[in-house]
Scaffold this motif. Structure first.
Motif, PDB file in Angstrom:
ATOM      1  N   ARG A  12       1.059  -6.114  -1.710  1.00 55.08           N
ATOM      2  CA  ARG A  12       0.227  -4.990  -2.118  1.00 55.08           C
ATOM      3  C   ARG A  12      -1.046  -5.464  -2.808  1.00 55.08           C
ATOM      4  N   TRP A  16      -4.669  -4.591  -1.391  1.00 50.80           N
ATOM      5  CA  TRP A  16      -5.525  -3.772  -2.240  1.00 50.80           C
ATOM      6  C   TRP A  16      -6.386  -4.611  -3.183  1.00 50.80           C
ATOM      7  N   LEU A  22     -10.263  -2.669  -0.755  1.00 49.43           N
ATOM      8  CA  LEU A  22     -11.148  -2.014  -1.715  1.00 49.43           C
ATOM      9  C   LEU A  22     -12.607  -2.010  -1.245  1.00 49.43           C
ATOM     10  N   GLN A 271      -8.012  -0.842  -8.813  1.00 48.69           N
ATOM     11  CA  GLN A 271      -6.990  -0.952  -7.775  1.00 48.69           C
ATOM     12  C   GLN A 271      -6.073   0.259  -7.765  1.00 48.69           C
ATOM     13  N   ALA A 275      -6.048   3.139  -4.882  1.00 44.64           N
ATOM     14  CA  ALA A 275      -4.801   3.235  -4.122  1.00 44.64           C
ATOM     15  C   ALA A 275      -4.184   4.620  -4.254  1.00 44.64           C
ATOM     16  N   ASP A 417       2.143   1.960  -0.758  1.00 42.18           N
ATOM     17  CA  ASP A 417       0.792   1.422  -0.934  1.00 42.18           C
ATOM     18  C   ASP A 417       0.439   0.429   0.167  1.00 42.18           C
ATOM     19  N   GLY A 421      -2.411   1.044   3.177  1.00 42.88           N
ATOM     20  CA  GLY A 421      -3.514   0.119   3.369  1.00 42.88           C
ATOM     21  C   GLY A 421      -3.610  -0.377   4.791  1.00 42.88           C
TER      22      GLY A 421
END
Length: 510
Positions: A12, A16, A22, A271, A275, A417, A421
């Motif tokens: 994760r 992220w 991001l 983050q 998220a 998460d 992504g």
């Protein structure tokens, strides 16, 4: 279990982190905002009017469900535990500053939501089973008709199917079970059984049944939740300045440990904010376009604007209220994230009404989220394995919804998460590659109908044979597994049309 959790945490953080999702998420939102000349700001009032005010009810619009029903279905899939439990998790781990990054992600994400829902309608078609379909699994393959487009389409479809068991299934069941046990002492096992059976029964009715439920359920629950939250904020108005200070200071400066809060860095705030914002409003993820693609509308621009309001309602209204209730009541540190919002509402409202209201809203909104995501997953299963596989998917999905009520919360959120992504990456790449088409055809429509007064017939008339006229392919089927998915009405050269057909516009020719 600890080893699995540590592994998922590592993945994760990689997905992220500052070098992958991001910048891609923010960058795409900013890029589309610039290219579309701030469409989420300059046409905001028009979008709200189309979505909640003078919705078009004219004849000639094509689609399976109303534009409002499509938006409600998408809202059902977004307004849920992400707005209630997700905000608490973001603030608990990332600090109050995470709320600021949720806002910023949502503001630029509105342009992403517009673009993906525009494309959902623009490239919608009927699948081999004859059902109207659209979304990233369709527009990535048809809008980018080469091997790379097919790869992005398949990648999205695979990640979406897997992600439905996280964001749209197990997290919802887990949050529902936790709050029912906390408020009414309902055993999680009972919740698991009821949720699994109820989900299976509801899915038998398909999108028409889901849309009917969400059209009435979602607005009612949102109004109830917002009304209660505004009351608490009003009662605790003296704590608002301090809450705002914590949000803006925490967004740019590290915050030390306070009570049960383990500390936060600026990167963690960014983050967690990004998220959880994506988890909640799904801007850039592409899923909302799956519901938008079957909406009754006269042009992709209109549905894109209507869908764009989802992000505003979800994040800048509902999430903001949740965040300020948590911060103004002072329960944001040292409280279990699964029940933090419930505790905040219980603290702010007289008696036990607060926890009861949150639990009722969470159960109903969480359940509607399960139904919305079941539809998303089903359409992508059909993209990968055909219509018959959808039956197996419904059974497995229903069972997983029950199992989610018994699963460890931290493990489920981390898994969600990661899959969110992975699912967003191919869609965001596709949005960048197709941005020129979105901008060109948006400008063409706005040139002829800047005030959105045109009827469906008038739209057909001024669009004529221009690319971007309402997709005529919905009367035909397209094989998405072919090397070059059809971009014309028939799959090769456009068939000769009568005068009546010509008035309906062209197909979706890129």
């Amino acid at each position: 279990m600890d080893t699995l959790q540590n592994t998922l945490d590592f993945v994760r953080d990689l997905v992220w982190g500052p070098w992958l999702l991001l910048p891609l998420l923010f960058g795409t939102g900013v890029f589309l905002t610039i290219r579309l000349r701030g469409i989420q700001f300059r046409l905001f009032t028009k979008a709200m009017s189309l979505g909640f005010g003078r919705r078009s009810r004219g004849t000639g619009e094509k689609g399976d469900i109303t534009s409002f029903a499509a938006m409600s279905t998408a809202l059902a899939a977004t307004v849920g535990t992400g707005n209630i439990v997700g905000v608490a998790a973001a603030i608990s781990v990332g600090g109050p500053g995470a709320l600021f990054w949720m806002w910023l992600t949502a503001l630029v994400g509105m342009a992403s939501k517009y673009a993906e829902c525009f494309l959902g309608v623009r490239f919608r078609t009927r699948d081999t089973a004859g059902q109207l379909t659209g979304g990233p699994q369709v527009y990535l393959a048809r809008g980018i008709p080469n091997k790379f487009g097919r790869f992005l389409s398949v990648m999205f479809a695979v990640c979406c199917v897997v992600a439905t068991f996280g964001i749209g299934n197990m997290t919802q069941g887990n949050a529902i079970a936790s709050n029912l046990e906390h408020s009414f002492n309902v055993p999680p096992l009972l919740t698991a059984v009821v949720l699994a059976v109820g989900t299976g029964i509801a899915l038998l009715g398909g999108i028409q049944s889901i849309a009917k439920v969400t059209t009435y359920l979602v607005p009612l629950m949102i109004v109830l939740y917002i009304g209660s939250g505004l009351y608490i904020i009003g009662v605790n108005y003296q704590g608002i300045p301090d809450a705002l200070r914590m949000v803006f200071e925490g967004a740019f400066t590290p915050m030390g440990a306070t009570g049960g809060f383990v500390g936060s860095t600026v990167l963690m705030a960014i983050q967690m904010g990004a998220a959880r914002s994506l988890f909640s409003n799904e801007s850039g993820m592409g899923t909302a376009s799956i519901a938008a693609s079957i909406a009754q509308t006269s042009h992709p621009v209109r549905q894109g604007l209507v869908s764009m309001t989802q992000t505003f309602v979800d994040t800048l209204v509902v999430i903001s209220i949740t965040g300020f209730v948590i911060l103004s009541t002072g329960v944001w540190s040292g409280t279990d994230t699964a029940t933090m919002t419930s505790v905040a509402f219980s603290t702010g409202l007289p008696g036990t009404w607060g926890g009861t209201i949150v639990t009722i809203c969470l159960v109903l909104l969480g359940y509607s989220t399960v139904l919305g995501w079941a539809y998303y997953g089903e359409r992508n299963v059909e993209r990968l394995a055909g219509a018959r596989a959808a039956i197996v998917y419904r059974v497995v999905f229903s069972i997983a919804a029950g199992l989610g009520a018994l699963a460890p919360l931290t493990l489920v959120w981390t898994f969600s998460d990661i899959m969110n992504g992975f699912m967003a990456i191919p869609n965001l790449i596709g949005l960048v590659l197709l941005s020129g088409l979105v901008v060109r055809e948006t400008n063409l429509y706005l040139k002829h109908d800047p005030k959105f007064n045109a009827t469906a017939q008038e739209v057909d008339a001024f669009m004529g044979a221009h690319p971007g006229a309402l997709d005529a392919q919905i009367h035909h089927t397209v094989d998405l597994t072919s090397s070059k998915p059809a971009l014309s009405e028939t799959g090769s050269a456009p068939a000769p049309r009568s005068d009546d057909d010509a008035a309906a516009g062209s197909g979706a020719r890129a």
